[in-house]
Design an enzyme around this catalytic site. Structure first.
Site, PDB file in Angstrom:
ATOM      1  N   HIS A 159       0.830  -1.217   0.000  1.00  0.00           N
ATOM      2  CA  HIS A 159       0.000   0.000   0.000  1.00  0.00           C
ATOM      3  C   HIS A 159       0.861   1.263   0.000  1.00  0.00           C
ATOM      4  CE1 HIS A 159      -3.276  -2.494   2.317  1.00  0.00           C
ATOM      5  NE2 HIS A 159      -2.838  -3.091   1.221  1.00  0.00           N
ATOM      6  N   ARG A 221      -7.419   4.015   0.101  1.00  0.00           N
ATOM      7  CA  ARG A 221      -6.643   2.865   0.573  1.00  0.00           C
ATOM      8  C   ARG A 221      -5.332   2.725  -0.187  1.00  0.00           C
ATOM      9  NH1 ARG A 221      -6.319  -2.791  -0.601  1.00  0.00           N
ATOM     10  NH2 ARG A 221      -5.820  -4.016   1.284  1.00  0.00           N
ATOM     11  N   TYR A 256     -13.122   9.882   0.321  1.00  0.00           N
ATOM     12  CA  TYR A 256     -13.584   8.686  -0.378  1.00  0.00           C
ATOM     13  C   TYR A 256     -13.800   7.490   0.544  1.00  0.00           C
ATOM     14  CZ  TYR A 256     -13.332  11.569  -4.363  1.00  0.00           C
ATOM     15  OH  TYR A 256     -13.583  12.594  -5.232  1.00  0.00           O
TER      16      TYR A 256
END
Length: 364
Positions: A159, A221, A256
């Site tokens: 990530h 994310r 978001y």
């Protein structure tokens, strides 16, 4: 220089896109909530025929950009920047120093502006964005000394975001992941889990939504694709966790939802995606726009999806059987390239992997 639409105009576009997404079905997509697939013939632009090979033998390539028409490619694990010749031969332009490679981290996104190369990479102290001068001429480029524009972006084995792109407003946009700590995505003071917007010198533009901050949007994310439609609307692809990957229309200052929501939720205060997919079918990475169609490179799904800009709640699979796809990019000549990622440790590489492929695209 082209300008982006006003915030009021962009908000109107966003509202229409969200309505279209919700109207696709009562649950935000197909029968299971996933985006419905449409016919390639309904797209404004779609690939035709077989893909042709631009380059082979690359090692976990991540991003492609162009300087004076010459393609430059980043290799995630080697930290090399390569220059591709017309015959597909790759030569080393330079190696980015201090790169830590593990998992999804390493040398990631590239972008070019005024013959300067912008580079996103992972170090032991976090992710950073650097700017290099390019010395020499096409066919013999070398890297000059780097200037670090942003550093200390939270990093981890997974990530890390990493996409860089210059918008039609002349600003540099960068995507960051949550670096394994989802709460960072909701923290406006953290650079993790965000889309960042900065001047070419790395400073916050005066019209950013949070004064003095690089943060353009939050609640992400792991965004890995950015592309602008002709009217300036910004689209972004995002890896979900276990439920939904997303295609979002990005508005300044918008949230978001990650980790509070994933996919279409209808939750107050959070912006829903205009399209969602099951992660096993997608894992959307690079994103490109050409002639009214968005092209989404999918890693887990091992396909290239095409999304019509004027109906972004639908998509069509237009390329498959090439393995994992990391990036999609439009060349200065208006050609569409895709980058395979079968040597990244998660794929099944063939003898020529990894490859850059060119697709012939025609309008409907």
């Amino acid at each position: 220089m082209p300008t982006t639409p006003s915030r009021a105009a962009a908000a109107s576009v966003l509202a229409g896109l969200l309505l279209a997404a919700c109207n696709a079905s009562d649950d935000g997509g197909g029968s299971d909530g996933a985006a419905p697939e449409s016919a390639a013939s309904s797209l404004p632009a779609s690939p035709t025929g077989e893909a042709s090979t631009v380059a082979t033998g690359l090692a976990a390539p991540w991003s492609v950009t162009f300087v004076e028409g010459t393609p430059l490619v980043s290799e995630r694990d080697s930290a090399r920047i390569l220059e591709l010749a017309d015959d597909g031969a790759a030569r080393e332009v330079g190696v980015v120093a201090g790169v830590d490679t593990a998992g999804e981290a390493g040398l990631l996104g590239l972008a070019a502006h005024d013959r300067r190369l912008y580079v996103y990479s992972t170090t032991s102290d976090g992710n950073r964005i650097q700017r290099y001068t390019l010395d020499g001429e096409p066919g013999a480029f070398t890297l000059g000394d780097p200037v670090t524009l942003v550093d200390g972006i939270p990093a981890a084995r997974f990530h890390d975001g990493g996409r860089l792109a210059f918008g039609p407003d002349g600003m540099l946009y960068a995507t960051t992941g949550d670096a394994g700590d989802p709460d960072r995505a909701q923290d406006p003071d953290s650079l993790a889990g965000k889309i960042l917007r900065m001047t070419p010198d790395g400073g916050p533009p005066d019209d950013n939504p949070f004064p003095g901050s690089l943060v353009y949007s939050l609640g992400h994310r792991n965004v890995q694709g950015l592309a602008w439609a002709d009217d300036g609307t910004l689209f972004a692809t995002e890896f979900g966790q276990n439920t939904w990957d997303e295609l979002n229309v990005v508005e300044p200052g918008a949230n978001y939802g990650w980790p509070e929501v994933e996919g279409v939720a209808g939750a107050e205060g959070y912006v829903d995606p205009v399209q969602q997919w099951r992660p096993g079918d997608a894992s959307p990475s690079g994103l490109a726009h050409l002639d009214g169609t968005l092209f989404v490179a999918n890693l887990g799904g091992e396909v290239l999806r095409a999304v019509p800009v004027d109906d972004p709640s639908t998509s069509a699979v237009v390329v498959e059987d090439e393995g994992r796809l990391r990036d999609a990019v439009v060349t200065p000549d208006g050609e569409l390239w895709i980058v395979t990622n079968n040597t990244d440790g998660r794929g099944s590489p063939g003898p020529d992997d990894d490859r850059v492929l060119q697709l012939e695209v025609a309008g409907s």
